[in-house]
Design an enzyme around this catalytic site. Structure first.
Site, PDB file in Angstrom:
ATOM      1  N   ASP A 283       0.819  -1.206   0.000  1.00  0.00           N
ATOM      2  CA  ASP A 283       0.000   0.000   0.000  1.00  0.00           C
ATOM      3  C   ASP A 283       0.857   1.263   0.000  1.00  0.00           C
ATOM      4  O   ASP A 283       1.880   1.331   0.682  1.00  0.00           O
ATOM      5  CB  ASP A 283      -0.893  -0.011   1.257  1.00  0.00           C
ATOM      6  CG  ASP A 283      -1.801   1.202   1.332  1.00  0.00           C
ATOM      7  OD1 ASP A 283      -2.606   1.382   0.394  1.00  0.00           O
ATOM      8  OD2 ASP A 283      -1.694   1.970   2.309  1.00  0.00           O
ATOM      9  N   GLU A 325       1.167  -0.694  -5.097  1.00  0.00           N
ATOM     10  CA  GLU A 325       0.074   0.261  -5.237  1.00  0.00           C
ATOM     11  C   GLU A 325       0.709   1.634  -5.321  1.00  0.00           C
ATOM     12  O   GLU A 325       1.030   2.251  -4.315  1.00  0.00           O
ATOM     13  CB  GLU A 325      -0.904   0.179  -4.067  1.00  0.00           C
ATOM     14  CG  GLU A 325      -2.196   0.923  -4.349  1.00  0.00           C
ATOM     15  CD  GLU A 325      -2.382   2.196  -3.553  1.00  0.00           C
ATOM     16  OE1 GLU A 325      -3.260   2.998  -3.912  1.00  0.00           O
ATOM     17  OE2 GLU A 325      -1.656   2.406  -2.572  1.00  0.00           O
TER      18      GLU A 325
END
Ligand code: OTU
Length: 645
Positions: A283, A325
């Site tokens: 993330d 990401e």
């Protein structure tokens, strides 16, 4: 025989000591030798001058050896299988699905009970949204982790996670789980120790006694959540210091200049690998390293961190893949897949946010020139990696259209971005969309966009209006977006509910702590009654489900959709019809996709020029017949033609 991967003499001497100290089976020790340089070089570059580094490197190597030794026999078999099938995440058979465990199945055990549904759809890869123990709400949908070693209690336990991974594996499905490396929750034990006065743990975070440095950084820092969490630093009264908080105030950014932080988060990765997680979604990875005078994203050190993590996984748990990401511009985005001398040494997958935003731009404008131009100039996917393609996800859509790209197709970037924000908020004459603006920029009127695929593509408005034609067009729009994502090459992801046309969650703002963040509007709970209707002919659900099934079928029947294939957008001569040509392993695919609600024509020669023939089979993924009129192909509204050979 001399190892073919000869090490530099000084590294070999260092490795000899490591090798003498670490126990392990032959496979582990062979991998250790093969990838040792790839692990230590980036770490030495990052931390070589830091007196804390040698102890941290030694501890990391011990943790790797321990984790490899404890590795489940089934996972070892998988390690081997994937070492001899390095393109396992790039294959045309791969189809992904993304959902919140609670909103889809209640608990991890509940998700397990729903796997038949996913198998029926053709899913081979399941990404469950954050599931590790988070702080109590608000927790940014689980992206504020309080304990990386435990599952959120409402979802189950680590054993449930292991069990789910095992069951997925038994069905040939991979499990992807989020790992949030950029920040922890303020409630994480590290942050709590820092608050209690532990200087070692305070050094895990970036904190400042006064505003001097925060002010200096903020001169060039973008604001990620200007409305819900303005600026990037939060005053912490208990510490009497400013804490770096890129996202929400309760998400404390970790300090990766501290080698102990790298070692600690690397152990988090090893822990999830040991639980049987196949792919880790890293993330917010561009934000890991901060540098004064920059936007503090995509710094070279971020890549060194990723290269070290990748080498670590290849040594200790080679079955594990990494998905970056990084919602950044094409030139930066591609570097997360490992470019130049780092080819094959960084992430396996990265989200193609560029394609995603362009799909929606083409849908709103009914014109494909911008998408064609940007995708034609996008760097090719590096060897050994692949894109993740998608139509929607749990986040907002950012309209990152550059002035150069807009100008190249006769558009103004600001006006186009403004148009998209207005159109999808349902605020533009003739719009079919029912979304909302997210994080409006007051000065420019630009905004990001929230809303489910179905609501943005016109299904919500069509159902309210009761017009059968509008309903049909909305279904076709949803399918054409997916068709291009499925054809593009790479691992396509279906976002939960899109296979049934789930509309915006009308009650999203009524849930505790969600009202300030309208991304919750496109995170509805699974509607299992709607899912039942997938087998009722004539329903929207059946139309979408069958349409996606046909697309998946077409995709897995041609190797040209392999992530490593070569793809080129094809200018069809008609600004409303997108063309794409792909080749891989001697196979070829031509896709024609209309982004228009009107009938469109393109030259019939397009197919022959690429050595392909359009036949009735080319129309099968769409379901409507192939129409040829003289030397033209006639496409029905939002029709897809798919010629493989
Ligand atoms: C990610 O998104 C998650 O997808 C979000 O749901 C989280 O809120 C966030 O991290 C914090 O954990 O800025 O608008 O370039 O765009 O990491 C979403 C990457 C985000 C960022 C992305 C981030």
């Amino acid at each position: 025989m001399q190892n073919v991967y000869a090490m530099r003499p000084e590294v070999r001497a260092e490795f000899a000591e490591v090798r003498a100290r670490l126990a392990g089976d032959t496979a582990f020790l062979t991998r250790l030798e093969r990838f040792y340089t790839e692990l230590r070089d980036p770490l030495v570059a990052l931390y070589g001058d830091d007196p804390r580094f040698p102890a941290q490197l030694a501890a990391l190597l011990d943790a790797m050896a321990a984790s490899a030794a404890a590795r489940d026999p089934e996972l070892r078999r998988l390690d081997h299988e994937r070492e001899i099938t390095p393109d396992w995440l790039q294959r045309e058979q791969a189809v992904g699905y993304v959902c919140y465990a609670d909103r889809f199945g209640g608990t991890l055990a509940g998700v397990r009970e729903r796997l038949a549904y996913l198998r029926e759809l053709g899913v081979t890869y399941l990404h469950l949204m954050p599931l590790l123990r988070a702080r109590p709400e608000p927790n940014d949908g689980g992206y504020a982790v309080a304990d990386y070693g435990a599952v959120e209690p409402a979802l189950g336990t680590m054993d449930d996670l292991r069990e789910l991974a095992r069951e997925l594996r038994a069905h040939g499905m991979a499990l992807c789980v989020d790992v949030v490396l950029n920040h922890t929750a303020r409630e994480h034990a590290w942050a709590q120790a820092a608050l209690a006065g532990d200087p070692g743990k305070l050094a895990y975070y970036r904190t400042f006694a006064d505003r001097t440095e925060p002010d200096a950084y903020e001169r060039t820092l973008p604001d990620v959540f200007p409305d819900i969490a303005p600026r990037s630093f939060t005053w912490e009264p208990q510490l009497e210091r400013w804490v770096w908080t890129t996202f929400n105030a309760y998400q404390w950014d970790l300090d990766y200049t501290n080698p102990e932080v790298f070692r600690a988060t690397a152990e988090v990765v090893l822990g999830l690998a040991g639980a049987g997680v196949d792919v880790l979604r890293l993330d917010a990875v561009p934000f890991l390293w901060k540098r004064l005078g920059t936007d503090c994203q995509n710094q070279p050190e971020v890549h060194q961190i990723l290269q070290a993590l990748r080498a670590m996984a290849r040594i200790a748990a080679p079955a594990v893949g990494f998905k970056a990401e990084a919602i950044v511009a094409p030139a930066q985005l591609v570097t997360y897949l490992g470019t130049g001398r780092h080819e094959g040494k960084e992430c396996d997958l990265a989200y193609n946010n560029v394609l995603m935003a362009l799909l929606w731009s083409a849908l709103a404008s009914g014109r494909v020139a911008l998408m064609t131009r940007v995708l034609a100039t996008m760097p090719a996917v590096p060897a050994g990696a692949g894109w993740v393609t998608y139509v929607r996800c749990h986040d907002d859509i950012g309209w990152t259209i550059t002035p150069e790209d807009a100008a190249a197709v006769g558009e103004d970037a600001h006006l186009h971005r403004r148009f998209l924000a207005d159109f999808y908020a349902g605020d533009f004459p003739g719009t079919f969309a029912r979304g909302a603006r997210f994080q409006v920029d007051a000065a420019s009127g630009e905004a990001r966009t929230s809303g489910t695929t179905a609501s943005l593509a016109g299904l919500e408005a069509a159902l309210a209006g009761g017009e059968p034609v509008a309903l049909e067009l909305a279904v076709r729009r949803i399918l054409i977006l997916h068709a291009v994502a499925f054809a593009h090459g790479g691992l396509p992801l279906i976002y939960m509910g899109d296979e049934l046309g789930l509309r915006n969650d009308l009650a999203w703002a009524e849930e505790p702590h969600h009202a300030a963040d309208n991304r919750w509007m496109h995170r509805p709970r699974m509607d299992w009654a709607a899912a039942e209707r997938r087998s009722v002919p004539g329903t929207v659900e059946a139309a979408l489900w069958d349409g996606l099934r046909r697309l998946i079928g077409a995709r897995i029947r041609t190797r040209a959709t392999h992530a490593q294939g070569a793809g080129e957008p094809l200018w069809t001569g008609n600004d409303h019809v997108y063309g794409l040509v792909r080749t891989f392993a001697g196979e070829r695919l031509l896709v024609l996709a209309s982004f228009s609600a009107e009938e469109q024509r393109v030259p019939r020669a397009l197919a022959g020029d690429h050595g392909l023939a359009l036949t009735d089979a080319s129309a099968a993924p769409d379901g409507r017949p192939l129409r040829i009129a003289g030397d033209e192909i006639v496409l029905a509204p939002y029709q897809l033609l798919w010629a493989a050979g």
